[in-house]
Structure formats: structure tokens, C-alpha cells
Design a protein around this motif. Structure first.
Motif, PDB file in Angstrom:
ATOM      1  N   ASP A  66       0.876  -1.004  -0.107  1.00 38.90           N
ATOM      2  CA  ASP A  66      -0.045   0.068  -0.018  1.00 38.90           C
ATOM      3  C   ASP A  66       0.917   1.210  -0.032  1.00 38.90           C
ATOM      4  O   ASP A  66       1.599   1.357   0.715  1.00 38.90           O
ATOM      5  CB  ASP A  66      -0.891  -0.006   1.249  1.00 38.90           C
ATOM      6  CG  ASP A  66      -1.760   1.252   1.306  1.00 38.90           C
ATOM      7  OD1 ASP A  66      -2.154   1.657   0.244  1.00 38.90           O
ATOM      8  OD2 ASP A  66      -1.810   1.589   2.524  1.00 38.90           O
ATOM      9  N   ARG A  70      -0.628   1.486   4.682  1.00 40.77           N
ATOM     10  CA  ARG A  70      -1.429   0.739   5.793  1.00 40.77           C
ATOM     11  C   ARG A  70      -1.693  -0.758   5.698  1.00 40.77           C
ATOM     12  O   ARG A  70      -1.998  -1.279   6.447  1.00 40.77           O
ATOM     13  CB  ARG A  70      -2.640   1.479   5.435  1.00 40.77           C
ATOM     14  CG  ARG A  70      -2.942   3.205   5.789  1.00 40.77           C
ATOM     15  CD  ARG A  70      -3.083   3.015   7.285  1.00 40.77           C
ATOM     16  NE  ARG A  70      -3.218   4.563   7.602  1.00 40.77           N
ATOM     17  CZ  ARG A  70      -3.282   5.035   8.831  1.00 40.77           C
ATOM     18  NH1 ARG A  70      -3.300   4.017   9.812  1.00 40.77           N
ATOM     19  NH2 ARG A  70      -3.492   6.290   9.084  1.00 40.77           N
ATOM     20  N   VAL A 102     -10.084  -3.161   2.089  1.00 40.33           N
ATOM     21  CA  VAL A 102      -8.797  -4.182   2.078  1.00 40.33           C
ATOM     22  C   VAL A 102      -8.989  -5.423   2.071  1.00 40.33           C
ATOM     23  O   VAL A 102      -8.441  -6.338   1.417  1.00 40.33           O
ATOM     24  CB  VAL A 102      -8.132  -3.659   3.111  1.00 40.33           C
ATOM     25  CG1 VAL A 102      -6.749  -4.278   3.271  1.00 40.33           C
ATOM     26  CG2 VAL A 102      -7.538  -1.993   3.073  1.00 40.33           C
TER      27      VAL A 102
END
Length: 170
Positions: A66, A70, A102
């Protein structure tokens, strides 16, 4: 690193490393020669890392880093067995929709067994996991996250091993 070695840790997941993507320090040590990192060049506290012990014969196949530092997905083989590891450090606000997105990306990326660790910044059971027994997140959103976790066959391992214990960090 000493504590990780002393505890015979094979896979280490760190959150909130504060590493800058353009200046991630070399963390290679004799016990943990393999490190994967996601950092951020923004000022906020972010960053996740995954360390693999020298006792693990790991061959990386693919990874997703990412750019905001994150989350980090790593796919690889240990003794010809496919393994996906994800380390996550969720936002402090709007964490439920962010986490669900995610996890959706993870479900498309993953292969083989899954190790998921990190900090979702969510208490799945506010009655047991908070000091005041309340959540700042509505129960409908918590239920949605629990549903997504269940669909991926993921469990809160600590809560599974300690179903009635009240414990929390603040």
C-alpha cells in the motif's frame, strides 16, 4: 530483535513503524534476514512490516504494498506450501468501510493458507474489549465487518482463546 529471537518467533508483523517509503531502514539481522515493508511519505503515523525468520524457507511469489503504508500482502511458498500473509494498520476513522475494501482486495490476492495480523482499530466485542463496554462504531457496521471476516474464514484468535476475558489497551 532480541525478544523476537528469544520467543522463537518465525513470522513477525509490526504496525505503526513510522517508516518513510523513500527511507526504510535496513532491518536485516541474522535471525530475521528477510523483511518486507510498506511505508508512507506523509506525516501521519503509518507503516507496516513483515519479518521472516531464518528458520523458515520462504520464497516470495508476489506482494502488494500500500503506497500509504497501511497494509502489506505477501504471497509465497514455505516448503512448497502456498501462504499469504497480510499485515494491516487501519485508519482511525471510517475504519469499517476501509477494512472491508482491503479485505476484498486480499480475497482476490490470497492463495493457500492465510496469516492476517495487525490493528483494525476496531473492537469487535465492545462489551469485553473496551473499558466502558461501548463502541464508537455503530453495531450495524460492526456486524457487517464480522460478516466479511466470517466469509473469509477469519477469526479473532485472541478472543477465540479467551472467550470471556475482559482485556483492552485503553
Amino acid at each position: 530483535m532480541y525478544l523476537l529471537k528469544k520467543c522463537n518467533t518465525d513470522i513477525c508483523l509490526l504496525q505503526e513503524t513510522h517508516f518513510r517509503q523513500k527511507n526504510i531502514p535496513a532491518m536485516h539481522r541474522s535471525h530475521f534476514p528477510m523483511w518486507f515493508n510498506a511505508g508512507s511519505d506523509s506525516g501521519a503515523s503509518k507503516g507496516v512490516s513483515v519479518g521472516i525468520s531464518r528458520h523458515i524457507s520462504f520464497t516470495m511469489v508476489d506482494k502488494v504494498i500500500d503506497p500509504e503504508g497501511r497494509f502489506l500482502f505477501i504471497k509465497g511458498k514455505i516448503c512448497n506450501t502456498m501462504l499469504t500473509t497480510e499485515n494491516i494498520y487501519a485508519l482511525n476513522r471510517a475504519q469499517i468501510p476501509w477494512s472491508i475494501e482491503v479485505l476484498r482486495k486480499l480475497s482476490q490476492f490470497r492463495d493457500g493458507s492465510l496469516i492476517l495480523g495487525g490493528d483494525f482499530n476496531v473492537t469487535l466485542n465492545p462489551l469485553l474489549d473496551t473499558s466502558n463496554g461501548k463502541s464508537t462504531i455503530c453495531y450495524r457496521a460492526l456486524a457487517k465487518l464480522k460478516q466479511v471476516l466470517s466469509s473469509l474464514h477469519l477469526v479473532d484468535l485472541w478472543r477465540t482463546l479467551h472467550p470471556a476475558d475482559r482485556d483492552f489497551t485503553h
